[in-house]
Design a protein around this motif. Structure first.
Motif, PDB file in Angstrom:
ATOM      1  N   UNK A   1       1.020  -1.175   0.061  1.00 49.72           N
ATOM      2  CA  UNK A   1      -0.210   0.102  -0.044  1.00 49.72           C
ATOM      3  C   UNK A   1       0.956   1.123   0.106  1.00 49.72           C
ATOM      4  N   UNK A   2       1.806   1.233   0.731  1.00 48.49           N
ATOM      5  CA  UNK A   2       2.779   2.309   1.055  1.00 48.49           C
ATOM      6  C   UNK A   2       3.525   2.548  -0.632  1.00 48.49           C
ATOM      7  N   UNK A   3       3.781   1.590  -1.400  1.00 48.06           N
ATOM      8  CA  UNK A   3       4.265   1.893  -2.608  1.00 48.06           C
ATOM      9  C   UNK A   3       3.496   2.274  -3.627  1.00 48.06           C
ATOM     10  N   UNK A   4       2.252   1.786  -3.536  1.00 45.45           N
ATOM     11  CA  UNK A   4       1.053   2.044  -4.417  1.00 45.45           C
ATOM     12  C   UNK A   4       0.702   3.612  -4.145  1.00 45.45           C
ATOM     13  N   UNK A   5       0.426   3.949  -2.848  1.00 42.14           N
ATOM     14  CA  UNK A   5       0.138   5.269  -2.509  1.00 42.14           C
ATOM     15  C   UNK A   5       1.078   6.393  -2.914  1.00 42.14           C
ATOM     16  N   UNK A   6       2.432   5.892  -2.524  1.00 40.67           N
ATOM     17  CA  UNK A   6       3.351   6.913  -2.525  1.00 40.67           C
ATOM     18  C   UNK A   6       3.676   7.061  -4.254  1.00 40.67           C
TER      19      UNK A   6
ATOM     20  N   UNK B   1       3.481  12.730   5.100  1.00 46.65           N
ATOM     21  CA  UNK B   1       3.749  11.198   5.481  1.00 46.65           C
ATOM     22  C   UNK B   1       4.902  11.209   6.597  1.00 46.65           C
ATOM     23  N   UNK B   2       4.486  10.464   7.520  1.00 48.41           N
ATOM     24  CA  UNK B   2       5.603  10.638   8.755  1.00 48.41           C
ATOM     25  C   UNK B   2       6.710   9.653   8.281  1.00 48.41           C
TER      26      UNK B   2
ATOM     27  N   UNK C   1      10.291   4.047   0.042  1.00 46.80           N
ATOM     28  CA  UNK C   1       9.677   5.364  -0.087  1.00 46.80           C
ATOM     29  C   UNK C   1      10.732   6.141  -0.830  1.00 46.80           C
ATOM     30  N   UNK C   2      11.876   5.814  -0.331  1.00 39.26           N
ATOM     31  CA  UNK C   2      12.957   7.018  -0.784  1.00 39.26           C
ATOM     32  C   UNK C   2      13.234   6.494  -2.348  1.00 39.26           C
ATOM     33  N   UNK C   3      13.182   5.236  -2.392  1.00 36.79           N
ATOM     34  CA  UNK C   3      13.405   4.790  -3.966  1.00 36.79           C
ATOM     35  C   UNK C   3      12.384   5.345  -4.889  1.00 36.79           C
ATOM     36  N   UNK C   4      11.021   4.987  -4.293  1.00 37.74           N
ATOM     37  CA  UNK C   4       9.945   5.610  -5.129  1.00 37.74           C
ATOM     38  C   UNK C   4      10.162   7.202  -5.482  1.00 37.74           C
ATOM     39  N   UNK C   5      10.460   7.855  -4.460  1.00 39.28           N
ATOM     40  CA  UNK C   5      10.908   9.525  -4.515  1.00 39.28           C
ATOM     41  C   UNK C   5      12.036   9.648  -5.556  1.00 39.28           C
ATOM     42  N   UNK C   6      12.849   8.877  -5.419  1.00 37.85           N
ATOM     43  CA  UNK C   6      14.200   9.165  -6.365  1.00 37.85           C
ATOM     44  C   UNK C   6      13.567   8.846  -8.004  1.00 37.85           C
ATOM     45  N   UNK C   7      12.535   8.203  -8.039  1.00 35.93           N
ATOM     46  CA  UNK C   7      12.453   7.585  -9.413  1.00 35.93           C
ATOM     47  C   UNK C   7      11.201   8.354  -9.769  1.00 35.93           C
ATOM     48  N   UNK C   8      10.510   9.269  -9.089  1.00 32.48           N
ATOM     49  CA  UNK C   8       9.643  10.468  -9.587  1.00 32.48           C
ATOM     50  C   UNK C   8       9.879  11.834  -9.243  1.00 32.48           C
ATOM     51  N   UNK C   9      11.306  12.158  -8.983  1.00 28.81           N
ATOM     52  CA  UNK C   9      11.781  13.236  -8.673  1.00 28.81           C
ATOM     53  C   UNK C   9      13.004  13.433  -9.588  1.00 28.81           C
ATOM     54  N   UNK C  10      13.126  14.430 -10.492  1.00 29.57           N
ATOM     55  CA  UNK C  10      14.231  14.867 -11.167  1.00 29.57           C
ATOM     56  C   UNK C  10      15.504  14.743  -9.890  1.00 29.57           C
ATOM     57  N   UNK C  11      16.600  14.067 -10.460  1.00 30.58           N
ATOM     58  CA  UNK C  11      17.833  14.340  -9.598  1.00 30.58           C
ATOM     59  C   UNK C  11      18.822  14.884 -10.292  1.00 30.58           C
ATOM     60  N   UNK C  12      19.503  15.912  -9.962  1.00 35.67           N
ATOM     61  CA  UNK C  12      20.596  16.452 -10.809  1.00 35.67           C
ATOM     62  C   UNK C  12      21.861  16.198  -9.846  1.00 35.67           C
TER      63      UNK C  12
ATOM     64  N   UNK D   1      15.413  11.622   5.062  1.00 31.29           N
ATOM     65  CA  UNK D   1      14.047  11.383   5.474  1.00 31.29           C
ATOM     66  C   UNK D   1      14.043  10.823   6.660  1.00 31.29           C
ATOM     67  N   UNK D   2      14.979  10.055   7.153  1.00 27.10           N
ATOM     68  CA  UNK D   2      14.846   9.637   8.555  1.00 27.10           C
ATOM     69  C   UNK D   2      14.999  10.855   9.477  1.00 27.10           C
ATOM     70  N   UNK D   3      15.850  11.768   9.178  1.00 24.01           N
ATOM     71  CA  UNK D   3      16.109  13.064   9.699  1.00 24.01           C
ATOM     72  C   UNK D   3      14.893  14.085   9.890  1.00 24.01           C
ATOM     73  N   UNK D   4      13.968  13.781   9.073  1.00 25.04           N
ATOM     74  CA  UNK D   4      12.901  15.030   9.074  1.00 25.04           C
ATOM     75  C   UNK D   4      12.740  15.680   8.010  1.00 25.04           C
ATOM     76  N   UNK D   5      13.538  15.333   7.052  1.00 29.08           N
ATOM     77  CA  UNK D   5      13.305  16.062   5.745  1.00 29.08           C
ATOM     78  C   UNK D   5      12.203  15.750   4.925  1.00 29.08           C
ATOM     79  N   UNK D   6      11.331  16.638   4.305  1.00 32.52           N
ATOM     80  CA  UNK D   6       9.906  16.370   3.709  1.00 32.52           C
ATOM     81  C   UNK D   6      10.319  16.308   2.403  1.00 32.52           C
TER      82      UNK D   6
END
Length: 417
Positions: free
Chosen positions: A5-10, A27-28, A40-51, A386-391
């Motif tokens: 559910x986390x993967x699908x929703x995120x 998301x906490x 969650x970080x992997x999903x984020x990396x794949x949906x966000x431009x990384x320069x 993310x573990x340190x509280x970055x959004x």
């Protein structure tokens, strides 16, 4: 938390396919398990431009013997060596590595810096020509955004060492036309532009008169000024002179490496932020850990002594087995968390809008930290943040929005001139 559910929703959220209120999108990440956070970080990396501000693939190709007359290194498939190739970039979510057009300082004395720059630029363009379904040249943030939608990896270029300009100010405009979008003013030695952080000669005491012309011309034509590698005096001269924000394409915080002028001290980071610039954190061991070189020297000395005592060379199978075991048991490498410490420190001094990634992949050898050994591993760093509280918004700024802001400001000032 249910991983599926986390993967699908995120995934839907990051892709922008579901509409949510501000309360619903919170998301906490800190309450997740390490495995959930990495997903969650992997999903984020794949949906966000990384320069990434600095990847040394072009010079890696040159050292490997590839030339304009031969096939370029096949980075469309997984390579045995190095830190960068297409499959690993896809795994890590890297979308726009600045290809470093690296000019060793010796070319300042022997000549040929511009010629070398031209050959490395053409070699980089050959990558996009050879595998147009995977790579594309990028000359603006708009290009990167378009390629991201097409599933291609963008190849923007930055020239590492202004020696390529030689003594002709017209070459600034020339390199802009060739696709260069930032120039690192110096490298390991003082040059015609100014003083280097690595050179204790302090030949000029900062920028030269020619260097001042170069900075102004870079502002005019739309090339970002990169202050990585310059001396402190050169940095302050640039900051007083430039009309637009500047970048440090691959530097870290001097707080963690006392006496290492190649990194930036707190006052410099603070000023860079006030001037709307961005520091892109270098991942190399000696850049992030002040004790790294000392620990490495101890291990190296032990191995040399052991080889001598056992009358073996490094190529002997017994020696290789021992070295592998000894280095594994006496791991000298810092951890990915230390890179996050550098980011934390910059954010504490200047703010979240003034930091990015500048790995120096393919340029710092085997000194890379555990968890960041190649371009497939950006999710490990994102998970730590993310573990340190970055959004999610914070991560997007670090991944690309901060450097895009500087790049667009430089573009706008150029078009208005």
């Amino acid at each position: 938390m249910n991983k599926s559910l986390l993967s699908q929703g995120l995934g839907l959220l990051l892709a922008g396919t579901i509409a949510c209120s501000p309360e619903e999108v919170m998301v906490d990440y800190q309450s997740m398990s390490d495995a959930e956070r990495l997903e969650a970080a992997t999903e984020m990396a794949h949906h966000t431009i990384i320069v990434d501000g600095h990847v040394d693939l072009p010079y890696r190709m040159k050292v490997g013997g590839f030339t304009l007359q031969r096939e370029v290194l096949d980075v469309s498939t997984r390579t045995d060596g190095g830190n960068f190739d297409f499959p690993r970039s896809r795994e890590g979510g890297l979308d726009a590595p600045f290809m470093s057009i690296y000019l060793p300082a010796r070319y300042q004395e022997m000549g040929g810096a511009k010629k070398l720059a031209d050959s490395l630029i053409m070699m980089t363009k050959r990558l996009a020509e050879t595998w147009p379904d995977k790579f594309a040249m990028a000359y603006s943030p708009d290009d990167i955004e378009a390629h991201f939608k097409e599933g291609k990896i963008s190849l923007p270029m930055g020239m590492e060492n202004g020696a390529g300009i030689e003594d002709d100010i017209a070459n600034v405009g020339y390199f802009y036309k060739q696709g260069i979008r930032y120039i690192t003013l110096t490298h390991g030695k003082d040059n015609l532009i100014g003083d280097s952080s690595y050179d204790t000669s302090r030949t000029h005491g900062g920028l030269t008169a020619f260097g001042e012309q170069v900075v102004k011309e870079m502002n005019r034509v739309g090339i970002m000024v990169d202050i990585s590698h310059v001396s402190d005096d050169t940095f302050y001269d640039v900051m007083e002179l430039t009309d637009v924000p500047v970048i440090a394409s691959h530097s870290s915080s001097r707080k963690f490496t006392p006496g290492f002028e190649r990194n930036m001290d707190d006052k410099m980071v603070e000023l860079l932020g006030k001037k709307q610039g961005v520091i892109m954190i270098n991942f190399g061991g000696s850049f992030i850990d002040g004790d790294y070189n000392e620990r490495t020297a101890v291990v190296r000395e032990h191995i040399v002594n052991w080889l001598a005592q056992n009358n073996l060379s490094r190529s002997d199978s017994a020696a290789q087995a021992y070295i592998e075991q000894y280095t594994r048991e006496n791991n000298v490498f810092p951890d990915v968390s230390l890179v996050a410490d550098h980011i934390d420190h910059v954010v504490a001094i200047a703010g979240i809008d003034y930091v990015g990634f500048g790995s120096d992949f393919d340029g710092v050898g085997d000194s890379l930290p555990n968890g960041l050994k190649d371009v497939s591993m950006y999710p490990n760093l994102i998970a730590e943040l993310l573990k340190r509280g970055y959004s999610k918004e914070d991560i997007e700024k670090i991944c690309y929005k901060n450097v895009f802001r500087v790049w667009r400001a430089v573009e706008a000032a150029s078009s208005a001139s």
